[in-house]
Every structure is written in structure tokens, then in C-alpha cells.
Motif scaffolding. Sequence first.
Motif, short mmCIF file in Angstrom:
data_model
loop_
_atom_site.label_atom_id
_atom_site.label_comp_id
_atom_site.label_asym_id
_atom_site.label_seq_id
_atom_site.Cartn_x
_atom_site.Cartn_y
_atom_site.Cartn_z
N LYS A 114 25.95 19.96 -23.04
CA LYS A 114 24.75 19.79 -22.01
C LYS A 114 24.39 20.81 -22.71
CE LYS A 114 27.52 24.28 -19.53
NZ LYS A 114 28.49 24.78 -18.73
N ASP A 115 24.27 21.54 -23.06
CA ASP A 115 23.67 22.49 -24.05
C ASP A 115 22.30 22.31 -25.51
OD1 ASP A 115 24.20 24.57 -22.25
OD2 ASP A 115 25.24 25.41 -23.41
N SER A 116 22.81 20.69 -25.70
CA SER A 116 22.45 20.64 -26.82
C SER A 116 21.37 19.40 -26.85
CB SER A 116 22.78 19.98 -28.05
OG SER A 116 24.14 19.21 -27.88
N GLN A 117 20.05 18.68 -27.33
CA GLN A 117 19.71 17.53 -27.25
C GLN A 117 19.99 16.72 -28.38
OE1 GLN A 117 17.82 16.79 -23.80
NE2 GLN A 117 19.42 19.42 -23.70
N ASN B 200 25.86 14.77 -31.68
CA ASN B 200 25.80 16.38 -31.43
C ASN B 200 26.94 16.93 -30.56
OD1 ASN B 200 23.76 16.10 -29.56
ND2 ASN B 200 22.37 17.50 -30.82
N ALA B 201 27.57 15.85 -29.60
CA ALA B 201 28.28 16.67 -28.36
C ALA B 201 29.50 15.67 -28.62
CB ALA B 201 27.39 16.18 -27.22
N PRO C 215 20.46 21.10 -34.37
CA PRO C 215 21.40 20.83 -34.82
C PRO C 215 22.71 21.31 -34.40
CG PRO C 215 19.62 22.59 -35.13
CD PRO C 215 19.07 21.23 -34.19
N ILE C 216 23.80 21.04 -34.47
CA ILE C 216 25.30 22.19 -34.03
C ILE C 216 24.71 23.50 -34.15
CG2 ILE C 216 27.71 21.68 -33.48
CD1 ILE C 216 27.48 18.43 -34.10
N GLN C 217 25.47 24.38 -33.56
CA GLN C 217 25.32 25.90 -33.55
C GLN C 217 26.69 26.33 -33.53
OE1 GLN C 217 22.16 27.89 -33.40
NE2 GLN C 217 21.43 25.59 -32.81
N GLY C 218 26.57 27.52 -34.85
CA GLY C 218 27.38 28.44 -34.96
C GLY C 218 28.36 27.55 -36.42
N GLN D 102 35.81 26.59 -28.99
CA GLN D 102 35.67 27.10 -27.37
C GLN D 102 34.30 26.93 -26.81
OE1 GLN D 102 35.67 31.01 -26.05
NE2 GLN D 102 36.54 30.22 -24.41
N LYS D 103 33.10 27.09 -27.78
CA LYS D 103 32.27 27.08 -27.24
C LYS D 103 31.75 25.77 -27.19
CE LYS D 103 27.03 28.51 -28.26
NZ LYS D 103 26.20 30.06 -28.35
N MET D 104 31.98 25.30 -28.12
CA MET D 104 31.76 23.85 -28.18
C MET D 104 31.79 22.96 -27.65
SD MET D 104 31.23 22.83 -32.39
CE MET D 104 30.72 20.83 -32.37
N VAL D 105 33.63 22.66 -27.04
CA VAL D 105 34.36 22.58 -25.96
C VAL D 105 33.56 22.97 -25.36
CG1 VAL D 105 36.40 22.01 -24.90
CG2 VAL D 105 36.47 22.21 -27.20
#
Length: 401
Positions: free
Chosen positions: A81-84, A178-179, A88-91, A73-76
Motif C-alpha cells: 500500500k505504501d509504495s508505487q 516492489n511489493a 525504491p524499496i525502503q530499508g 515486518q515493515k515490508m510485510v
Amino acid sequence: MLIEFSVTNFLSFREKQTLSMVADSSKDLETTHTFQPTSNGKAKLPRLLHAVGIYGANAAGKSNLLQAMKVMQKMVLSSAKDSQVGEPIQGIRPHALLENKPTEFEILFIVEGVRYQYGFATTRHLITEEWLFAFPTGRSQQWLSRIYDVDSKQYHWLINTTQVKGKRELWKETTRDNALFLSTAAQLNSTQFRPLLEWFRQNLEVGTTDDISPIKTFELCEKTEGKLKVLNFLNTADISVNDIELIEQPPSERLVIFSHQTADGKSFQLPLPLESNGTRRLFENAGAWLEILDQGRVIGIDELESSLHPLLTRFLVSLFHDPELNPKHAQLIFTTHDTNILDEEQLRRDQIWFVEKDRHQGTRLYPLSDFKPRKQESLQKGYLQGRYGALPYISSPNWLK
């Protein structure tokens, strides 16, 4: 509405495991515990369950299943918008024995009467695969395929030019390694992808009862009609409260006062901190539970029975099986150790799931219906006797001697 969720190579999950909300052919409790989703066309949708409960030993992976849903859910919602670039991809936390393999999530769900199948595979650094199928007419339409080629370090793309409308090339070029494409297209105002992203935002909530904010309950209690709903909720759960008073205290804090009445008509008041843990938990969560039922959302709750009497746990589950209280078919996924709910008057067999570790220390997820227990068999007794697995192995405490 949720149809099923799958996870591969995440925390204790090694092989692909799938939780299904699809009802089997049993007619038991069919009118209350199952429902038929409404299709927006000729496509036939599967009959679904209002709730499922997941049992298993400590550290077997119950919480990890809900954590997987939360990470997806968080990745979707935030990957675009949150990563550059290069972050790294969080979680993402693969199984300890498969550190170099991608983690994979997939979900089948219903948005505005249409069934969708969406998933992606990812390492801690890049999305290795992403796919989306839609079933508006019952037949599969592949809207998206995105596969990373290790040799060329490029993606192979397939975007359905017939079905996917809008600025496809812009969305593709804007999607970082990474998105997620779904997130990127939705953020850039795709009229087709935006409703899917909003389903994750508005229709899915995952956590524990501690994570549920009391703000919604406070907001309800500020109005007479809303306070009456909260009072009815508590009193139905046998928490006898005559009135609730909210007193504002600086800095922006609320003091909650419950009014109680004895059998001989005497009244007394107690501030919320002096009430039992279970009463506080029910009150603070009441607004969220009522909103979920009112809006027909999906909620995943870890350790539903926390601080609650077994009958109150039954009460919360029963809310989702009440046609009057749950007219929009909200769905509940909960983990628990409370075996009192293992009762065929409370849950159908396809609503009961188990987790246990296999010999490779990977979590295995399976339904009670795999065992085909006899009619009238005590499910609680059968589980505690180990007939269905998913129990802790407790050896003789020789170390105490």
C-alpha cells in the motif's frame, strides 16, 4: 509465536545467520523457561524458549539483527500500500561487499496453532523471490513460490491451487515488482493470508525501550484496576510508589505525580521528571510490558539494560519466565552488555547467543550451547575471559603516551 528468524546480506550480516527460539533437549528450567505450543491438529510443534539474550562487542551486529526483523515486518505490513510502481524499496541495506546481491529474510512462526515458513529476497528495486510453506498436518505444503527471471524480466509463479483459496489470479496480477504477494493478497481480503499479515502487525514489536510509547501506561492509570497493575509492576521491581496521579495539562499533556512514603510513615510527592531515569523508564514502559505479557506477543528490545540497574534488567527478563505473569507465552529477544544475566539460574544455555565479526567483516551469530560449558561453570567469567568470543579487542592505549 516465533520459532526462528534468518537474515542474509543485510547491514553487517553477509552470510545467512539464524536465531532460533527452539529449546534444546536440556531439562534445566524447562517448566518456566520453555513451553510447548498448542497445535490445531496432529502436527507436532517444537518446544520453544520464552526469552533469548544476545551478547557481543559494539558494532558486532546485535542491533542489526533486530533491525532486520523490523525491516521485514515493515515490508510485510506496508509494501502493498505504501509504495508505487518503480519506487525504491525502503530499508534495504545490503552488506558493503555485496551491494549487487539481494537481501534475504525468512521467518518460521506459529499462527493459530499452525507452523508457517515465510521468506523473501529483495534488492532495493524489486522482489527477486518469495516463498511460503505451511505445515498444518506436520508435512510441508508449498503454498507460494515466486522467482524473478532476469533474462525474461518476468516472474515464475507457483500458487498451490489445492490449498490456496480465493482470487489467486487477481492477487498475482495486482502484486507489483516492489511489493510482496503476501501483503497484496492480505490487503485484498485473503482469508488465508490475512492472519499471517496480522501476526506481523499485532504479535511482533521491535525497537528500544525509548521507542515504547507511555500511552498504554497512561491509559491503564486512568482506571483504578489498571493503576493497581502499574503500581504492582513498579513495586515488584522495588520502585516504592504508593499512588500515581495523572493531571491533564494543555495542550493534551499529562503531568504524572508519584506518591512515596518513608519508613516512619511520612508521605511526599514527586513529579515524574524528578524521578530517576530508571524509574521513569520502567513507568513509561509498564503498560507495554503488561500488554505484551497479557496478549502473548513477541518483543525484540535493543539494549534492554538502558538506564536500568542490573537487578531491574533481571526483573524484566524474569517476567517472561513466570507462568502466572506469562500464561500466553510471550517471547522476549533482547540485546545487552549486562553480563549479570549470564547465570544458569537466570537463563538456560540455549537462551544465550553471541555475535562477532568474521574476517570478511560479516556478523556471525551463534549460541552458547555450541561450546558445551561444564556444569556449574561461571558463564559470566567465561564470557569476560573470552572463552566464547564476542568480545571487543582492546589494544594498549599507546596513543595516550
